[in-house]
Design an enzyme around this catalytic site. Structure first.
Site, short mmCIF file in Angstrom:
data_model
loop_
_atom_site.label_atom_id
_atom_site.label_comp_id
_atom_site.label_asym_id
_atom_site.label_seq_id
_atom_site.Cartn_x
_atom_site.Cartn_y
_atom_site.Cartn_z
N CYS A 1 0.46 -1.45 -0.09
CA CYS A 1 -0.47 0.32 0.10
C CYS A 1 1.18 1.51 -0.16
O CYS A 1 1.07 2.12 1.12
CB CYS A 1 -1.06 0.32 1.33
N GLU B 1 -3.32 0.13 -6.18
CA GLU B 1 -2.23 -0.80 -6.51
C GLU B 1 -1.81 -0.94 -8.00
O GLU B 1 -2.85 -0.76 -8.99
CB GLU B 1 -2.94 -1.85 -6.01
#
EC number: 4.-.-.-
Length: 336
Positions: free
Chosen positions: A2, A129
């Site tokens: 992340c 992502e």
């Protein structure tokens, strides 16, 4: 992993979105720590070292407070341990924006704050992502499935939040005091786990997401919930959705609605979209599609391709998605 998030709500709306029931059953909105609303700047593209909203137990700041009471703070993304002895925190040599759950009890960087009860919840609209495919990286925006509301944010009561559901990620924080004196620096790391089946087609790691207020309560209440029991909350979840977005988000300096706007991949097939993501794409497509050679960027007619960064009073693109009427422009409010 992340390494990039979006957090576009104004400080007051972040507080409303984090409302909870205390031990007496009263609905409460956590207050911001004094001075921290000025440190937090809403953005569609937040990267490590930026200040972001974090939820934690009030007892960390007020020793006489109940550990179940909550407070909001703006903390630096990328944990600086309390024992760091350099004068400049930017000289920290290790990347600490993420902390793997499988080594959290072993590494000194994270073991110390973990066993001190320094648990927090990192808040965001969603995170980005990148999926590697055929030598290229396609970004995806990942968030909780949203429930559309009949109300506009301006019409909501303090305790009646019907806007977007914020993503609630488990984290650890620490407090570093400059050796030469000065204001203490609060910073955090996001705990990561193996990806769930939903996420695995994009990346093999994902944030440890706390799904529901009971999980949030147990993670934050270090006075009542032991470290061992709290760690049982750290696991992959399936209750997330996603859609592909423009590569404009690749550059962390870009901060516009285009970062989270859904795109349709026309040349290369990406992961299958969830039902929630398909509905969002349909809603956006009914607005004002703009075609490109390799992909189509779908945006609202009120948002230019490079829309302005979010203001501390703005609702953002996700809020428009939460409106009840699909494909209909948001009604203008009468001037008083």
């Amino acid at each position: 992993m992340c390494g990039r998030t979006a957090c576009t709500l104004a400080p007051d709306d972040v507080s409303k979105a984090c409302s909870y029931q205390d031990k007496q059953g009263r609905q409460k909105c956590p207050k911001w720590r004094d001075g921290d609303t000025d440190k937090y700047q809403p953005s569609y593209n937040k990267s490590p070292q930026s200040n972001n909203p974090v939820l934690l137990s009030l007892k960390h700041f007020q020793k006489d407070a109940d550990s179940s009471e909550r407070v909001l703070a703006a903390m630096r993304w990328g944990l600086i341990p309390s024992w760091f002895n350099e004068l400049d925190p930017s000289k920290m040599q290790y990347k600490t924006n993420n902390c793997r759950s499988d080594t959290i009890t072993e590494k000194a960087l994270y073991k110390a704050p973990l066993f001190k009860g320094r648990r927090c919840v990192v808040l965001a609209d969603g995170f980005y992502e990148w999926k590697r495919q055929d030598g290229e990286k396609q970004p995806y925006y990942i968030y909780f499935p949203q429930i559309k509301s009949e109300k506009f944010p301006e019409e909501q009561d303090m305790m009646d939040w019907n806007g977007q559901r914020l993503l609630t990620m488990a984290g650890l924080f620490d407090c570093w005091e400059p050796p030469s004196g000065g204001e203490p620096l609060y910073s955090y790391t996001v705990i990561t786990v193996d990806s769930s089946k939903t996420m695995n087609c994009i990346h093999d790691r994902m944030p440890a997401i706390l799904d529901g207020d009971e999980a949030i309560r147990k993670w934050l209440d270090f006075g009542e919930v032991s470290t061992q029991d709290a760690l049982k909350l750290i696991h992959p979840i399936e209750n997330i959705t996603y859609h592909p977005v423009s590569t404009v988000v690749n550059n962390s300096r870009n901060n516009s609605t285009e970062c989270i706007a859904a795109v349709i991949l026309t040349q290369k097939k990406g992961p299958a979209l969830s039902a929630s993501s398909k509905k969002m794409l349909e809603w956006l497509q009914n607005k004002s599609p703009k075609k490109e050679e390799s992909r189509s960027i779908i945006q609202s007619p009120k948002l230019s391709q490079f829309g302005a960064p979010p203001k501390k009073t703005s609702a953002g693109l996700m809020q428009q998605w939460l409106k009840k009427e699909d494909g209909e422009p948001s009604p203008k409010r009468a001037k008083k």
